[in-house]
Design an enzyme around this catalytic site. Structure first.
Site, PDB file in Angstrom:
ATOM      1  N   ASP A 159       0.792  -1.133  -0.068  1.00 23.07           N
ATOM      2  CA  ASP A 159       0.175  -0.019   0.086  1.00 23.07           C
ATOM      3  C   ASP A 159       1.021   1.240   0.212  1.00 23.07           C
ATOM      4  OD1 ASP A 159      -2.319   1.423   0.092  1.00 23.07           O
ATOM      5  OD2 ASP A 159      -2.896   1.303   1.969  1.00 23.07           O
ATOM      6  N   GLU A 265      -3.060  -0.343  -8.367  1.00 26.42           N
ATOM      7  CA  GLU A 265      -4.062   0.959  -7.999  1.00 26.42           C
ATOM      8  C   GLU A 265      -3.042   2.173  -8.121  1.00 26.42           C
ATOM      9  OE1 GLU A 265      -6.779   0.699  -4.698  1.00 26.42           O
ATOM     10  OE2 GLU A 265      -6.243   2.382  -3.919  1.00 26.42           O
TER      11      GLU A 265
END
Ligand code: ZN
Length: 481
Positions: A159, A265
């Site tokens: 992330d 992402e």
């Protein structure tokens, strides 16, 4: 007697308490998670494949510590314990687990909501603050999945990664999703500049890049967002052109080194300003022109998405913006991603309805706060000490996280009875103060050791709290989808 029954009987004879859902068999090898009498958890292994695991034992029953090496052997034997891509899954949900203890509770929390979980989700910042590696994080998720006998698949999200080196590290460790954070390549000066100031910066962009932007975005009305003014385009180009290049570069890097399918992402949420639909469109279109279709995109939505507390902002503005961003996501064919989703209950109905349940939501690691609630209930003295420590060190913790509550809003703990202590996990100011203190608290031996021992002894309390807390998020998102 079957091999499996024999395995369970031998474990019982050695006073090992097996987690019943964990017993599984593959390639002539039986494995289970078990608890030793008066001790911690081990992986029990028996049979032909036992040589792949490191441990010790008797009567053909190997007791293996829950290390990342044994997790790797487990993932080879039982592929459902290994992170995988979630491409094609409509509703995906990032949980993360800073403690390495939450996955069994998360497995139970998602049951019945039809979402694909990303049980492992950590940023480099979180890894540094907890002294863990991606391999540690994935190992904890794999053992948690195995303990519960969950076979629905899960993801592991590297992330907010910022560099190719971080991406390499995450992928080599087994991450199945990369969230690229372009914030360091976004020109934040632009937010404060007039159109004249922007023009000066625009002139510094290489000429071929400027020509490309002008030909692409000023030739006529654009799909979804309509016509763009030259001033608006110049501002967007100044802010984002380097970030777009970085995203293209990193995406190609992922394709070069990946060994499994990897979800991609792009996150532009950790910026100072709200992402406009025009900005979102240009970034997405530039990726499309480079033949890149992300799996999800995280714009900076209007309103405040602070860690561990409710959404703060105008819900009507949020809904209007969110609809505009969803139209762009539909046009390019990916999902919106909502970050810092923990406790944003007031926006979830809109998120579920507008996306028709095709969305990625990331929680903010509030499973740490649920763990502290267990401490408040079971060991008031430890909670009190941790609470005071978090207040004293709030300034230090604010170096890592932006929060706007004030410690003066926290009721004096010396005036409160032990019975009241769990309430502190509900008051926004104490909730945020405790939330951002996780790294500092976990680095303190006086806290760390009794804390992990207590959670280990009361794991069912912890799982039940996670089911309630995470379940509330999932219920609100899915109710409208
Ligand atoms: Zn984010």
């Amino acid at each position: 007697m079957s091999a499996r029954d024999g395995f369970i009987e031998r474990a019982g004879a050695q006073a090992l308490r097996i987690y019943p859902n964990s017993v599984d068999e593959a390639q002539g090898t039986i494995c289970a998670i078990a608890r030793e009498e008066g001790g911690g958890k081990v992986l029990l292994v028996s049979g032909e494949g036992a040589g792949a695991f490191a441990g010790e034992g008797r009567d053909g029953l190997l007791r293996c510590p829950l290390t990342k090496e044994n997790a790797a052997a487990l993932m080879t034997l039982f592929p459902y314990t290994k992170p995988v891509s979630h491409r094609g899954r409509p509703f995906t949900f990032g949980l993360g687990d800073r403690l390495g203890l939450a996955t069994p509770g998360h497995v139970r929390a998602i049951a019945g909501y039809g979402c694909f979980p990303v049980f492992a989700q950590q940023s480099i910042r979180e890894l540094n603050l907890t002294g863990r590696t991606f391999a540690d994080v994935i190992a904890a998720a794999a053992f948690g999945v195995f303990q519960e006998g969950y076979k629905g698949g899960y993801g592991a999200d590297g992330d907010h990664l910022k560099t190719k080196d971080e991406i390499t590290y995450a992928l080599r460790s087994g991450c199945s999703m990369i969230t690229l954070d372009c914030s360091e390549h976004i020109d934040i000066r632009a937010a404060a500049l007039s159109d004249e100031g922007i023009e000066a910066l625009y002139a510094e962009i290489p000429e071929d890049v400027r020509r490309h932007y002008e030909e692409t975005y000023l030739a006529g009305p654009l799909p979804v967002i309509g016509a763009m003014s030259p001033a608006e385009l110049r501002r967007i180009a100044v802010v984002f052109w380097r970030a777009v290049n970085h995203a293209v570069d990193c995406y190609r890097h992922i394709q070069t080194i990946r060994t499994i399918d990897v979800d991609f992402e792009l996150s532009i949420d950790e910026t100072l300003t709200i992402t406009t639909p025009a900005e979102h469109f240009v970034v997405a279109n530039e990726l499309a022109l480079n033949a890149i279709r992300p799996d999800s995109m995280a714009p900076h939505f209007s309103g405040a998405f602070e860690k561990g507390v409710e959404y703060a902002g105008n819900l009507n503005d949020f809904a209007r913006d969110f609809v505009a961003h969803q139209r762009i996501a539909d046009h390019f064919g990916y999902k919106l991603s909502v970050h810092s989703g923990s406790d944003k209950f007031s926006v979830f109905s809109t998120v579920g309805r507008v996306t028709k349940g095709h969305v990625h939501v990331k929680t903010a690691g509030t499973n740490w706060l649920e763990a502290l609630a267990v401490v408040a209930e079971r060991d008031p003295a430890l909670y009190r000490k941790a609470h005071k420590f978090a207040i004293e060190h709030r300034g230090e913790a604010e170096k890592y996280y932006h929060v706007s509550t004030n410690v003066n809003e926290i009721p004096n703990i010396d005036l409160q009875s032990d019975a009241y202590l769990p309430e502190y996990l509900k008051i926004p100011a104490s909730r945020q103060t405790l939330h951002i203190a996780y790294g500092l608290l976990l680095a303190e031996p006086w806290f760390r050791e009794p804390f992990f021992a207590l959670l280990d002894a009361h794991e069912e309390d912890y799982y039940a709290r996670l089911v309630a807390h995470i379940g509330k998020h999932l219920r609100y998102v899915t109710a409208e989808a």
